[in-house]
Design a protein around this motif. Structure first.
Motif, PDB file in Angstrom:
ATOM      1  N   LYS A   1     -78.572 -28.690  -4.688  1.00  0.00           N
ATOM      2  CA  LYS A   1     -79.547 -29.697  -4.727  1.00  0.00           C
ATOM      3  C   LYS A   1     -80.079 -29.779  -3.200  1.00  0.00           C
ATOM      4  CE  LYS A   1     -81.819 -34.016  -6.281  1.00  0.00           C
ATOM      5  NZ  LYS A   1     -81.306 -34.986  -6.896  1.00  0.00           N
ATOM      6  N   LYS A   2     -81.295 -29.606  -3.243  1.00  0.00           N
ATOM      7  CA  LYS A   2     -81.948 -29.460  -1.635  1.00  0.00           C
ATOM      8  C   LYS A   2     -82.385 -31.017  -1.595  1.00  0.00           C
ATOM      9  CE  LYS A   2     -84.399 -26.047   0.004  1.00  0.00           C
ATOM     10  NZ  LYS A   2     -85.524 -25.475   0.180  1.00  0.00           N
ATOM     11  N   GLY A   3     -82.417 -31.491  -0.440  1.00  0.00           N
ATOM     12  CA  GLY A   3     -82.876 -32.763  -0.044  1.00  0.00           C
ATOM     13  C   GLY A   3     -81.823 -34.026   0.579  1.00  0.00           C
ATOM     14  N   LEU A   4     -82.472 -35.145   0.836  1.00  0.00           N
ATOM     15  CA  LEU A   4     -81.430 -36.139   1.339  1.00  0.00           C
ATOM     16  C   LEU A   4     -80.760 -36.907   0.372  1.00  0.00           C
ATOM     17  CD1 LEU A   4     -83.592 -37.249   4.586  1.00  0.00           C
ATOM     18  CD2 LEU A   4     -81.557 -35.547   4.313  1.00  0.00           C
ATOM     19  N   ASN A   5     -79.933 -37.658   0.561  1.00  0.00           N
ATOM     20  CA  ASN A   5     -79.198 -38.661  -0.553  1.00  0.00           C
ATOM     21  C   ASN A   5     -80.341 -39.297  -1.293  1.00  0.00           C
ATOM     22  OD1 ASN A   5     -77.759 -38.099   1.605  1.00  0.00           O
ATOM     23  ND2 ASN A   5     -76.063 -39.610   1.114  1.00  0.00           N
ATOM     24  N   PRO A   6     -80.240 -39.236  -2.715  1.00  0.00           N
ATOM     25  CA  PRO A   6     -80.871 -40.322  -3.720  1.00  0.00           C
ATOM     26  C   PRO A   6     -80.151 -41.557  -3.682  1.00  0.00           C
ATOM     27  CG  PRO A   6     -79.687 -38.703  -4.875  1.00  0.00           C
ATOM     28  CD  PRO A   6     -79.428 -38.104  -3.381  1.00  0.00           C
ATOM     29  N   MET A   7     -80.996 -42.589  -3.909  1.00  0.00           N
ATOM     30  CA  MET A   7     -80.066 -43.775  -4.044  1.00  0.00           C
ATOM     31  C   MET A   7     -79.468 -43.901  -5.564  1.00  0.00           C
ATOM     32  SD  MET A   7     -81.052 -45.292  -1.438  1.00  0.00           S
ATOM     33  CE  MET A   7     -80.561 -46.925  -1.978  1.00  0.00           C
ATOM     34  N   SER A   8     -78.270 -44.611  -5.393  1.00  0.00           N
ATOM     35  CA  SER A   8     -77.329 -44.769  -6.484  1.00  0.00           C
ATOM     36  C   SER A   8     -76.989 -46.081  -6.705  1.00  0.00           C
ATOM     37  CB  SER A   8     -76.177 -43.844  -6.169  1.00  0.00           C
ATOM     38  OG  SER A   8     -75.436 -44.201  -4.932  1.00  0.00           O
ATOM     39  N   PHE A   9     -77.690 -47.144  -6.396  1.00  0.00           N
ATOM     40  CA  PHE A   9     -77.426 -48.401  -6.665  1.00  0.00           C
ATOM     41  C   PHE A   9     -77.315 -48.694  -8.164  1.00  0.00           C
ATOM     42  CE2 PHE A   9     -78.407 -52.964  -7.000  1.00  0.00           C
ATOM     43  CZ  PHE A   9     -77.033 -53.477  -6.442  1.00  0.00           C
ATOM     44  N   THR A  10     -78.206 -48.376  -8.857  1.00  0.00           N
ATOM     45  CA  THR A  10     -78.604 -48.547 -10.251  1.00  0.00           C
ATOM     46  C   THR A  10     -77.488 -47.798 -11.220  1.00  0.00           C
ATOM     47  OG1 THR A  10     -80.278 -47.008 -10.405  1.00  0.00           O
ATOM     48  CG2 THR A  10     -80.918 -49.144  -9.965  1.00  0.00           C
ATOM     49  N   ASP A  11     -76.803 -46.947 -10.489  1.00  0.00           N
ATOM     50  CA  ASP A  11     -75.688 -45.986 -11.124  1.00  0.00           C
ATOM     51  C   ASP A  11     -74.411 -46.902 -11.063  1.00  0.00           C
ATOM     52  OD1 ASP A  11     -77.740 -44.024 -11.565  1.00  0.00           O
ATOM     53  OD2 ASP A  11     -77.049 -43.042  -9.789  1.00  0.00           O
ATOM     54  N   LEU A  12     -74.268 -47.792 -10.561  1.00  0.00           N
ATOM     55  CA  LEU A  12     -72.916 -48.434 -10.425  1.00  0.00           C
ATOM     56  C   LEU A  12     -72.517 -49.144 -11.650  1.00  0.00           C
ATOM     57  CD1 LEU A  12     -73.143 -50.404  -6.995  1.00  0.00           C
ATOM     58  CD2 LEU A  12     -72.113 -47.822  -7.470  1.00  0.00           C
ATOM     59  N   VAL A  13     -71.202 -48.972 -12.282  1.00  0.00           N
ATOM     60  CA  VAL A  13     -70.841 -49.557 -13.383  1.00  0.00           C
ATOM     61  C   VAL A  13     -69.972 -50.725 -13.419  1.00  0.00           C
ATOM     62  CG1 VAL A  13     -69.582 -48.984 -15.576  1.00  0.00           C
ATOM     63  CG2 VAL A  13     -70.849 -47.127 -14.345  1.00  0.00           C
ATOM     64  N   PHE A  14     -70.710 -51.796 -13.709  1.00  0.00           N
ATOM     65  CA  PHE A  14     -70.151 -53.097 -13.744  1.00  0.00           C
ATOM     66  C   PHE A  14     -69.829 -53.642 -15.096  1.00  0.00           C
ATOM     67  CE2 PHE A  14     -72.458 -53.073 -10.186  1.00  0.00           C
ATOM     68  CZ  PHE A  14     -71.625 -53.002  -8.841  1.00  0.00           C
TER      69      PHE A  14
ATOM     70  N   THR B   1     -68.147 -51.587   5.197  1.00  0.00           N
ATOM     71  CA  THR B   1     -69.845 -51.411   5.131  1.00  0.00           C
ATOM     72  C   THR B   1     -70.102 -49.924   4.937  1.00  0.00           C
ATOM     73  OG1 THR B   1     -69.656 -53.415   6.694  1.00  0.00           O
ATOM     74  CG2 THR B   1     -71.771 -51.961   6.476  1.00  0.00           C
ATOM     75  N   MET B   2     -69.397 -49.118   5.748  1.00  0.00           N
ATOM     76  CA  MET B   2     -69.895 -47.601   5.322  1.00  0.00           C
ATOM     77  C   MET B   2     -69.775 -47.223   3.807  1.00  0.00           C
ATOM     78  SD  MET B   2     -67.598 -45.278   7.504  1.00  0.00           S
ATOM     79  CE  MET B   2     -65.893 -44.624   6.981  1.00  0.00           C
ATOM     80  N   ASN B   3     -68.659 -47.621   3.269  1.00  0.00           N
ATOM     81  CA  ASN B   3     -68.300 -47.281   1.861  1.00  0.00           C
ATOM     82  C   ASN B   3     -69.325 -48.145   0.909  1.00  0.00           C
ATOM     83  OD1 ASN B   3     -66.576 -45.045   1.954  1.00  0.00           O
ATOM     84  ND2 ASN B   3     -65.056 -46.479   2.733  1.00  0.00           N
ATOM     85  N   ILE B   4     -69.733 -49.139   1.297  1.00  0.00           N
ATOM     86  CA  ILE B   4     -70.578 -49.998   0.276  1.00  0.00           C
ATOM     87  C   ILE B   4     -71.849 -49.502   0.568  1.00  0.00           C
ATOM     88  CG2 ILE B   4     -71.772 -52.321   0.184  1.00  0.00           C
ATOM     89  CD1 ILE B   4     -69.301 -53.663   0.889  1.00  0.00           C
ATOM     90  N   VAL B   5     -72.319 -48.888   1.693  1.00  0.00           N
ATOM     91  CA  VAL B   5     -73.729 -48.345   1.622  1.00  0.00           C
ATOM     92  C   VAL B   5     -73.666 -47.038   1.315  1.00  0.00           C
ATOM     93  CG1 VAL B   5     -75.506 -47.642   3.635  1.00  0.00           C
ATOM     94  CG2 VAL B   5     -74.342 -49.750   4.096  1.00  0.00           C
ATOM     95  N   GLY B   6     -72.534 -46.278   1.394  1.00  0.00           N
ATOM     96  CA  GLY B   6     -72.323 -44.881   0.906  1.00  0.00           C
ATOM     97  C   GLY B   6     -72.294 -45.050  -0.894  1.00  0.00           C
ATOM     98  N   SER B   7     -71.738 -45.727  -1.196  1.00  0.00           N
ATOM     99  CA  SER B   7     -71.708 -46.034  -2.895  1.00  0.00           C
ATOM    100  C   SER B   7     -73.132 -46.126  -3.438  1.00  0.00           C
ATOM    101  CB  SER B   7     -71.030 -47.154  -3.368  1.00  0.00           C
ATOM    102  OG  SER B   7     -71.483 -48.477  -2.919  1.00  0.00           O
ATOM    103  N   CYS B   8     -74.207 -46.706  -2.389  1.00  0.00           N
ATOM    104  CA  CYS B   8     -75.575 -47.003  -2.974  1.00  0.00           C
ATOM    105  C   CYS B   8     -76.442 -45.802  -2.511  1.00  0.00           C
ATOM    106  CB  CYS B   8     -75.981 -48.220  -2.392  1.00  0.00           C
ATOM    107  SG  CYS B   8     -75.311 -49.698  -2.886  1.00  0.00           S
ATOM    108  N   THR B   9     -75.775 -44.778  -1.881  1.00  0.00           N
ATOM    109  CA  THR B   9     -76.694 -43.647  -1.401  1.00  0.00           C
ATOM    110  C   THR B   9     -75.942 -42.243  -1.890  1.00  0.00           C
ATOM    111  OG1 THR B   9     -75.750 -43.972   0.775  1.00  0.00           O
ATOM    112  CG2 THR B   9     -77.769 -44.876   0.544  1.00  0.00           C
ATOM    113  N   SER B  10     -75.201 -42.401  -3.100  1.00  0.00           N
ATOM    114  CA  SER B  10     -74.797 -41.247  -3.737  1.00  0.00           C
ATOM    115  C   SER B  10     -73.534 -40.387  -2.863  1.00  0.00           C
ATOM    116  CB  SER B  10     -75.827 -40.189  -3.645  1.00  0.00           C
ATOM    117  OG  SER B  10     -76.703 -40.530  -4.624  1.00  0.00           O
ATOM    118  N   CYS B  11     -72.755 -41.284  -2.087  1.00  0.00           N
ATOM    119  CA  CYS B  11     -71.636 -41.170  -1.404  1.00  0.00           C
ATOM    120  C   CYS B  11     -70.360 -41.444  -2.149  1.00  0.00           C
ATOM    121  CB  CYS B  11     -71.775 -41.438  -0.195  1.00  0.00           C
ATOM    122  SG  CYS B  11     -73.172 -41.292   0.953  1.00  0.00           S
TER     123      CYS B  11
END
Length: 524
Positions: free
Chosen positions: A263-276, A325-335
């Motif tokens: 897939k081409k393009g920058l990171n899509p947001m993934s905050f809504t994908d987190l499973v709680f 912090t970088m992993n929290i931010v990363g989890s919300c940006t498809s990392c």
């Protein structure tokens, strides 16, 4: 009154600036940044970007995640670390061991092939909890917890994980479609040799050919350090050559598996994908904490090593906050989980980086790849990615360190071997538990059963040393001097009383007993 107000507000402003610099070290060194630094960091950043792109794709495949996630994880997290990290040499990215743990622990609950969406969301959630755990350790200044993973433990665990990763790559090198989800040696060997009729020679030839090329370039760079870039560029060169070979020969039609569409393009947001929600929340938390600890141990150890070479200090608690912090931010940006891998950081160091700006340059290089170059990876053969992983993992098999442990401390050697055997013959999780349990047992034994040494005086000095190590020492007439290699308190008082009594009985001519207790020191 005006002067008084200024004197009251100035300390508050100073505290604010100091607090800002503590959380964001970039504000501390950025004002003195020079153009010469930029030239060095630019060269370093481009160099590690050439390594980060193929490694990112490879490790994402190892974690059973879409390959493009490896590129995403080499874009956002390095930018965060450049602002918050205190190491000048650490190059941020995904690592093989964390990728393997993610695949193993989440894969036990959700099949990545049958339910890829849920698996992907759990990987993001595990990364989120890893970040929360890491940042919490830093904010609460509990970094000493990571130190319970002793050097011997890490050597054995990393070598065992590297062995498991190498065995897993037999699937790609041999071109197998079906492979065991277990990571232990017996299951992998059974899976490999029960499918001999499905081995593809085309894939094997490519795999071993590129592996030979990668190992040769590494050997050359070690012999001639000024040509470090040869080894650093080898993975990307392998990807380019492998892709051209497949494209020109149409090898994908003859059993050589390729990456396919990216897939081409920058990171899509993934905050809504987190499973709680249960029943998967506990799996995500457990995976996040375990992978978070391993990532911290590796990242901080690598950072401290290179800081020692350049004679500067890094704050372990700052590093934990930055990683978290970088992993929290990363989890919300498809990392998924990132840390400071040794191979990438070593290339960054050898390339002459001056500051964390090299991470920014690397991230920009990955960004350009995501925006414009991802279609070029369509024909990249998976067997090349397997070769890249195997080449990187061979560097983690530090047999020289194990031999050194055997020569200086047999117990530490047993800790190392136990961790290795637990990972290879059982599972990564069991190996980690065994290693930590033995390390804690070693710590308890050290405190409850400390060593005792008889000390003697070195002639013509006021220095006292162990009489077994210094035979020329002389005893003080009428006095028995003991060194106790631990603090004295209730857990070891009975044992020390017995040991002191035995020492006194073995020196019957002495009529006075004097105990001198030290904490890893003696008279000097």
């Amino acid at each position: 009154m005006i002067l008084s107000n200024n004197s009251r507000t100035s300390p508050k402003k100073e505290k604010f600036v100091l607090g800002l610099q503590y959380l964001f070290p970039i504000f501390e060194w950025a004002p003195s940044y020079t153009f010469d630094f930029l030239k060095s960091d630019f060269i370093s950043g481009i160099t590690i970007a050439s390594l980060a792109i193929p490694q990112g794709i490879s490790y994402a495949k190892l974690a059973n995640l879409p390959p493009v996630l490896g590129l995403y994880s080499s874009f956002i997290p390095p930018l965060v670390y450049a602002m918050m990290g205190s190491s000048r040499d650490l190059a941020v990215g995904t690592v093989a061991v964390a990728s393997l743990l993610t695949a193993s622990m989440i894969g036990n609950e959700v099949d990545a092939n049958q339910n890829p969406t849920l698996y992907l969301h759990l990987a993001f959630t595990a990364t989120f909890f890893a970040g929360v755990f890491q940042a919490s350790l830093g904010l609460l200044r509990l970094g000493f917890i990571v130190d319970f993973l002793s050097h011997a433990t890490i050597i054995g665990f990393m070598a065992g994980a590297a062995t498991v990763v190498i065995m897993q790559q037999l699937k790609g090198i041999l071109g197998l479609d079906h492979f065991t989800h277990s990571t232990d040696l017996v299951s992998v060997m059974r899976s490999v040799f029960s499918q001999t009729h499905q081995w593809r020679w085309e894939s094997a030839v490519l795999g071993f050919g590129f592996l030979f090329f990668l190992l040769t370039t590494r050997y050359f760079s070690k012999r001639k350090p000024k040509y470090f870039w040869v080894s650093a560029m080898a993975p990307l060169t392998s990807v380019i050559l492998g892709s051209l070979l497949v494209y020109l020969t149409h090898a994908e039609k003859h059993g050589v598996q390729v990456i396919g569409y990216l897939k081409k393009g920058l990171n899509p947001m993934s905050f809504t994908d987190l499973v709680f929600v249960s029943p998967y929340l506990s799996t995500a938390i457990k995976t996040g904490i375990i992978t978070g600890v391993i990532a911290l141990a590796e990242g901080i150890a690598v950072g401290r090593s290179f800081a020692m070479f350049k004679n500067y200090h890094i704050d372990g608690n700052k590093e934990m906050i930055a990683f978290g912090t970088m992993n929290i931010v990363g989890s919300c940006t498809s990392c998924y989980l990132t840390t400071g891998p040794f191979s990438r950081s070593a290339v960054n160091y050898n390339a002459g980086c001056k500051t964390a700006v090299s991470n920014i340059v690397m991230a920009l290089g990955v960004m350009v790849t995501l925006l414009f170059l991802t279609p070029l990876f369509h024909y990249t053969p998976l067997v090349v990615l397997s070769s890249i992983i195997v080449s990187a993992m061979l560097g983690l098999l530090d047999y020289e360190a194990a031999i050194h442990l055997w020569s200086i401390d047999k117990f530490d050697f047993m800790v190392c071997i136990s961790a290795y055997a637990g990972v290879v013959f059982a599972s990564v999780e069991i190996g980690l538990v065994i290693a930590v349990a033995i390390s804690l047992l070693r710590l308890l034994l050290f405190v409850a059963r400390p060593k005792t040494f008889i000390l003697g005086n070195i002639p013509n000095s006021m220095i006292y040393r162990n009489v077994e190590q210094y035979p020329n020492t002389s005893s003080v007439p009428g006095v028995l001097i003991l060194e106790i290699d631990a603090p004295i308190y209730f857990a070891n008082s009975g044992y020390l009383r017995e040991r002191c009594g035995q020492s006194f009985k073995s020196n019957k001519k002495l009529y006075k007993l004097k105990i001198c207790a030290y904490l890893h020191t003696c008279y000097s």
